[in-house]
Scaffold this motif. Structure first.
Motif, PDB file in Angstrom:
ATOM      1  N   ARG A 122      -4.138   5.835  10.282  1.00 51.21           N
ATOM      2  CA  ARG A 122      -4.708   5.696   8.944  1.00 51.21           C
ATOM      3  C   ARG A 122      -3.605   5.251   7.995  1.00 51.21           C
ATOM      4  O   ARG A 122      -2.613   5.942   7.809  1.00 51.21           O
ATOM      5  CB  ARG A 122      -5.290   7.015   8.461  1.00 51.21           C
ATOM      6  CG  ARG A 122      -5.928   6.928   7.088  1.00 51.21           C
ATOM      7  CD  ARG A 122      -6.295   8.299   6.549  1.00 51.21           C
ATOM      8  NE  ARG A 122      -7.518   8.800   7.128  1.00 51.21           N
ATOM      9  CZ  ARG A 122      -8.714   8.672   6.557  1.00 51.21           C
ATOM     10  NH1 ARG A 122      -8.833   8.068   5.397  1.00 51.21           N
ATOM     11  NH2 ARG A 122      -9.782   9.173   7.139  1.00 51.21           N
ATOM     12  N   ALA A 123      -3.808   4.064   7.435  1.00 54.40           N
ATOM     13  CA  ALA A 123      -2.964   3.550   6.354  1.00 54.40           C
ATOM     14  C   ALA A 123      -1.464   3.683   6.586  1.00 54.40           C
ATOM     15  O   ALA A 123      -0.759   4.206   5.738  1.00 54.40           O
ATOM     16  CB  ALA A 123      -3.360   4.229   5.039  1.00 54.40           C
ATOM     17  N   PRO A 124      -0.940   3.187   7.716  1.00 52.34           N
ATOM     18  CA  PRO A 124       0.519   3.217   7.859  1.00 52.34           C
ATOM     19  C   PRO A 124       1.147   2.193   6.915  1.00 52.34           C
ATOM     20  O   PRO A 124       0.475   1.271   6.465  1.00 52.34           O
ATOM     21  CB  PRO A 124       0.734   2.818   9.315  1.00 52.34           C
ATOM     22  CG  PRO A 124      -0.427   1.941   9.620  1.00 52.34           C
ATOM     23  CD  PRO A 124      -1.593   2.512   8.828  1.00 52.34           C
ATOM     24  N   ASP A 125       2.410   2.368   6.613  1.00 52.03           N
ATOM     25  CA  ASP A 125       3.122   1.406   5.775  1.00 52.03           C
ATOM     26  C   ASP A 125       3.549   0.243   6.657  1.00 52.03           C
ATOM     27  O   ASP A 125       4.559   0.302   7.349  1.00 52.03           O
ATOM     28  CB  ASP A 125       4.327   2.064   5.121  1.00 52.03           C
ATOM     29  CG  ASP A 125       5.074   1.112   4.203  1.00 52.03           C
ATOM     30  OD1 ASP A 125       4.526   0.041   3.868  1.00 52.03           O
ATOM     31  OD2 ASP A 125       6.209   1.439   3.825  1.00 52.03           O
ATOM     32  N   LEU A 126       2.758  -0.818   6.647  1.00 47.97           N
ATOM     33  CA  LEU A 126       3.021  -1.976   7.496  1.00 47.97           C
ATOM     34  C   LEU A 126       3.955  -2.978   6.841  1.00 47.97           C
ATOM     35  O   LEU A 126       4.494  -3.848   7.512  1.00 47.97           O
ATOM     36  CB  LEU A 126       1.701  -2.685   7.831  1.00 47.97           C
ATOM     37  CG  LEU A 126       0.676  -1.868   8.602  1.00 47.97           C
ATOM     38  CD1 LEU A 126      -0.636  -2.634   8.717  1.00 47.97           C
ATOM     39  CD2 LEU A 126       1.217  -1.504   9.961  1.00 47.97           C
ATOM     40  N   GLY A 127       4.066  -2.905   5.518  1.00 52.57           N
ATOM     41  CA  GLY A 127       4.843  -3.908   4.810  1.00 52.57           C
ATOM     42  C   GLY A 127       4.013  -5.146   4.504  1.00 52.57           C
ATOM     43  O   GLY A 127       4.524  -6.130   3.993  1.00 52.57           O
ATOM     44  N   TRP A 128       2.735  -5.104   4.829  1.00 54.03           N
ATOM     45  CA  TRP A 128       1.814  -6.200   4.515  1.00 54.03           C
ATOM     46  C   TRP A 128       0.426  -5.595   4.306  1.00 54.03           C
ATOM     47  O   TRP A 128       0.129  -4.524   4.778  1.00 54.03           O
ATOM     48  CB  TRP A 128       1.799  -7.271   5.602  1.00 54.03           C
ATOM     49  CG  TRP A 128       1.273  -6.831   6.944  1.00 54.03           C
ATOM     50  CD1 TRP A 128       1.977  -6.263   7.956  1.00 54.03           C
ATOM     51  CD2 TRP A 128      -0.082  -6.932   7.413  1.00 54.03           C
ATOM     52  NE1 TRP A 128       1.170  -6.008   9.024  1.00 54.03           N
ATOM     53  CE2 TRP A 128      -0.103  -6.405   8.725  1.00 54.03           C
ATOM     54  CE3 TRP A 128      -1.270  -7.407   6.875  1.00 54.03           C
ATOM     55  CZ2 TRP A 128      -1.261  -6.347   9.504  1.00 54.03           C
ATOM     56  CZ3 TRP A 128      -2.421  -7.349   7.635  1.00 54.03           C
ATOM     57  CH2 TRP A 128      -2.414  -6.828   8.933  1.00 54.03           C
ATOM     58  N   GLY A 129      -0.383  -6.313   3.571  1.00 50.47           N
ATOM     59  CA  GLY A 129      -1.740  -5.840   3.305  1.00 50.47           C
ATOM     60  C   GLY A 129      -1.739  -4.784   2.217  1.00 50.47           C
ATOM     61  O   GLY A 129      -0.876  -3.915   2.179  1.00 50.47           O
ATOM     62  N   GLN A 130      -2.686  -4.891   1.325  1.00 53.02           N
ATOM     63  CA  GLN A 130      -2.793  -3.958   0.210  1.00 53.02           C
ATOM     64  C   GLN A 130      -3.954  -3.003   0.436  1.00 53.02           C
ATOM     65  O   GLN A 130      -5.007  -3.395   0.911  1.00 53.02           O
ATOM     66  CB  GLN A 130      -3.022  -4.727  -1.100  1.00 53.02           C
ATOM     67  CG  GLN A 130      -1.898  -5.668  -1.458  1.00 53.02           C
ATOM     68  CD  GLN A 130      -0.613  -4.925  -1.734  1.00 53.02           C
ATOM     69  OE1 GLN A 130      -0.614  -3.914  -2.418  1.00 53.02           O
ATOM     70  NE2 GLN A 130       0.486  -5.405  -1.173  1.00 53.02           N
ATOM     71  N   GLY A 131      -3.759  -1.757   0.073  1.00 48.38           N
ATOM     72  CA  GLY A 131      -4.824  -0.775   0.118  1.00 48.38           C
ATOM     73  C   GLY A 131      -4.952  -0.068   1.460  1.00 48.38           C
ATOM     74  O   GLY A 131      -4.297  -0.424   2.442  1.00 48.38           O
ATOM     75  N   PRO A 132      -5.801   0.948   1.482  1.00 47.99           N
ATOM     76  CA  PRO A 132      -5.972   1.754   2.688  1.00 47.99           C
ATOM     77  C   PRO A 132      -6.671   0.976   3.802  1.00 47.99           C
ATOM     78  O   PRO A 132      -7.432   0.042   3.549  1.00 47.99           O
ATOM     79  CB  PRO A 132      -6.833   2.922   2.211  1.00 47.99           C
ATOM     80  CG  PRO A 132      -7.579   2.400   1.029  1.00 47.99           C
ATOM     81  CD  PRO A 132      -6.672   1.389   0.384  1.00 47.99           C
ATOM     82  N   SER A 133      -6.388   1.383   5.030  1.00 42.70           N
ATOM     83  CA  SER A 133      -7.018   0.732   6.175  1.00 42.70           C
ATOM     84  C   SER A 133      -6.893   1.617   7.407  1.00 42.70           C
ATOM     85  O   SER A 133      -6.085   2.546   7.442  1.00 42.70           O
ATOM     86  CB  SER A 133      -6.365  -0.620   6.464  1.00 42.70           C
ATOM     87  OG  SER A 133      -5.039  -0.436   6.919  1.00 42.70           O
ATOM     88  N   LEU A 134      -7.678   1.289   8.415  1.00 41.66           N
ATOM     89  CA  LEU A 134      -7.503   1.814   9.753  1.00 41.66           C
ATOM     90  C   LEU A 134      -6.657   0.773  10.476  1.00 41.66           C
ATOM     91  O   LEU A 134      -7.024  -0.396  10.522  1.00 41.66           O
ATOM     92  CB  LEU A 134      -8.858   1.975  10.453  1.00 41.66           C
ATOM     93  CG  LEU A 134      -8.807   2.338  11.938  1.00 41.66           C
ATOM     94  CD1 LEU A 134      -8.214   3.736  12.137  1.00 41.66           C
ATOM     95  CD2 LEU A 134     -10.198   2.244  12.552  1.00 41.66           C
ATOM     96  N   PHE A 135      -5.510   1.185  10.996  1.00 47.53           N
ATOM     97  CA  PHE A 135      -4.640   0.263  11.717  1.00 47.53           C
ATOM     98  C   PHE A 135      -4.735   0.570  13.199  1.00 47.53           C
ATOM     99  O   PHE A 135      -4.555   1.716  13.625  1.00 47.53           O
ATOM    100  CB  PHE A 135      -3.189   0.390  11.239  1.00 47.53           C
ATOM    101  CG  PHE A 135      -2.245  -0.542  11.949  1.00 47.53           C
ATOM    102  CD1 PHE A 135      -2.334  -1.913  11.771  1.00 47.53           C
ATOM    103  CD2 PHE A 135      -1.267  -0.053  12.800  1.00 47.53           C
ATOM    104  CE1 PHE A 135      -1.472  -2.787  12.421  1.00 47.53           C
ATOM    105  CE2 PHE A 135      -0.398  -0.909  13.457  1.00 47.53           C
ATOM    106  CZ  PHE A 135      -0.496  -2.280  13.267  1.00 47.53           C
TER     107      PHE A 135
END
Length: 190
Positions: free
Chosen positions: A68-81
């Motif tokens: 859940r919402a890891p800090d990927l360094g890309w993409g804005q906002g919450p997400s399922l990764f």
């Protein structure tokens, strides 16, 4: 019937690690990239990672690590990764389609607007050996959000999928996946 579930035993996690190794061999034999900076099979053996698998009648078709919402360094906002997605070698695209349907529905049920994933890439995406795969993903509803450094510090294609609940999906794909922790939760537990 298919089932997506958290891998709860050492035997299931070992099976997922073996699937990853088989897939990596398959990719290598075709001259495609495999992760060089991360021991991906070891990630699947770690019960704290909460890996999940897609099963058909007891056969493991795919494995991944939902986050859940890891800090990927890309993409804005919450997400399922969906980290480290690997499918059984030589399986048709239907496995990827099943993962796509499940992920979109699961993210919506978690009140997350997007699903994100990464695919290793070394060239401009339109000429990379994975270009045909990226086109198939686009046909399934994924959007390619360019390329850059990924979660494991390697060059990747960045992918996003809009989360949408799919009523009746449970009749096709059962879901027994633990709710993924957020990056903040993971830090507080460690």
């Amino acid at each position: 019937m298919y089932e997506m579930r958290t891998l709860g035993t050492d035997a299931e996690r070992d099976e997922a690690a073996a699937l990853v190794q088989d897939r990596q061999r398959w990719l290598t034999m075709r001259g495609l990239l495999v992760p060089a900076r991360a021991d991906v099979p070891a990630l699947f053996r770690d019960p704290q990672a909460k890996p999940a698998g897609l099963f058909e009648d007891g056969l493991l078709l795919a494995s991944m690590i939902p986050q859940r919402a890891p800090d990927l360094g890309w993409g804005q906002g919450p997400s399922l990764f969906l980290s480290c997605i690997h499918t059984l070698p030589e399986r048709p695209d239907d496995t990827v389609q099943l993962i796509t349907l499940w992920a979109s529905d699961f993210a919506a049920r978690l009140d997350l607007p997007l699903v994100r994933a990464e695919a290793l890439a070394r060239h401009p995406l339109d000429v990379d050996p994975i270009a045909p795969f990226l086109r198939r993903l686009t046909d399934m509803g994924w959007d390619v959000q360019g390329s850059g450094t990924g979660q494991h510090e390697e060059r990747v294609a960045r992918l996003e999928l809009i989360a949408e609940q799919c009523s009746g999906l449970g009749a096709l794909i059962g879901c027994r996946v633990h709710e993924p922790r957020s990056a903040a939760d993971s830090r507080s537990v460690a």
